[in-house]
Scaffold this active site. Structure first.
Site, PDB file in Angstrom:
ATOM      1  CE1 TYR A   1      -3.149  -2.933   0.385  1.00  0.00           C
ATOM      2  CE2 TYR A   1      -3.771  -2.106   2.543  1.00  0.00           C
ATOM      3  CZ  TYR A   1      -3.938  -3.016   1.511  1.00  0.00           C
ATOM      4  OH  TYR A   1      -4.886  -3.983   1.620  1.00  0.00           O
TER       5      TYR A   1
ATOM      6  CG  HIS B   1      -1.119  -8.550   0.246  1.00  0.00           C
ATOM      7  ND1 HIS B   1      -0.738  -7.234   0.312  1.00  0.00           N
ATOM      8  CD2 HIS B   1      -2.441  -8.523  -0.058  1.00  0.00           C
ATOM      9  CE1 HIS B   1      -1.785  -6.450   0.068  1.00  0.00           C
ATOM     10  NE2 HIS B   1      -2.834  -7.216  -0.173  1.00  0.00           N
TER      11      HIS B   1
END
Length: 267
Positions: free
Chosen positions: A39, A97
């Site tokens: 991110y 992830h």
């Protein structure tokens, strides 16, 4: 294993926008914050937490290891780098992830490295994200039953994944729902609008309450303080059996996130 039922997400939020979002969330009473290495906002999340005045032990911070850092040599150092950005000695939860089946690092290797991060005290709990049933079984085999706190997966009224969620709940693995509003698509749904009107609630509250009533954790994000406050109220909304049955019929395999090379073959 305990995963907070309600947290604030930070996907796609950058710079001062994410600082403000997390600050507002913490002021409103959120105590769980979800971020990820990819991110690019861990430092800003760390800044917002540091400036909030909320004690670290009262917070639940999640980050996720990006695919570039899955090897045994890179995973722990990358998490230590995340901790520096987050201004913390530990995170409460660290996830893989994406399974990224083609990236050249075996599942056994990255799950073992993740377990090592926990053994070193860098993370209190470990888990996975975007894993299907088969890969979740492999992850359990790699680190042991009871070690995987959650599988964070895309779920919404349009993507309900009944096989996967049933399997996770059978295994005692908490389900964390992301993209619960399907990039806002569910906000225009007439059925959800009717249910919202019946309860004098918002459509977003209905979608979040649906996930909560199924036993999932949710991590909605917003840049607007009033939406962050409104979303929190979903915890008080109780949908009846008829509401839940109507929402169940909205399933349309409406997946929003399916990156080639990262995603598994979905159940």
């Amino acid at each position: 294993m305990s995963i907070p039922r309600f947290g604030v997400g930070t996907f796609r939020l950058q710079g001062q926008v994410v600082v403000d979002s997390v600050r507002n969330a913490l002021e409103l009473g959120y105590r769980a914050v979800d971020t990820a290495q990819i991110y690019g906002n861990e430092a800003e999340v760390g800044q917002a937490i540091a400036e909030s005045g909320v004690a670290r032990e009262d917070l639940f911070v999640t980050t996720k290891i990006w695919t570039d850092n899955y090897s045994q040599a890179k995973l722990v150092p990358s998490l230590k780098d995340s901790l520096k950005k987050l201004r913390s000695d530990y995170v409460d939860l660290t996830l893989i992830h994406w399974p990224a089946p083609g990236n050249g690092v075996a599942l056994q290797e990255f799950m073992t490295a993740l377990a090592d991060a926990k053994a070193q005290g860098l993370t209190r709990q470990i888990g996975i994200s975007n894993f299907n049933i088969d890969l979740t079984r492999q992850a359990i085999a790699a680190v042991g039953a009871g070690e995987i706190a959650t599988n964070q997966i895309e779920l919404s009224p349009y993507l309900q994944s009944p096989k996967l969620t049933a399997f996770l709940q059978e295994q005692g693995i908490a389900v964390t729902s992301y993209m619960t509003l399907a990039y806002g698509k569910v906000l225009k749904d007439p059925v959800l609008a009717e249910i919202a009107s019946k309860h004098q609630a918002t459509v977003a509250q209905v979608a979040l309450a649906w996930a909560l009533q199924l036993g999932y954790a949710v991590i909605p994000s917003s840049t607007k303080r009033e939406n962050l406050a409104s979303n929190l109220l979903a915890q008080q909304l109780v949908l009846d059996a008829e509401d839940m049955a109507r929402i169940a019929q909205l399933e349309r395999n409406g997946r929003e996130v399916n990156p080639e090379g990262l995603a598994p073959v979905w159940d």
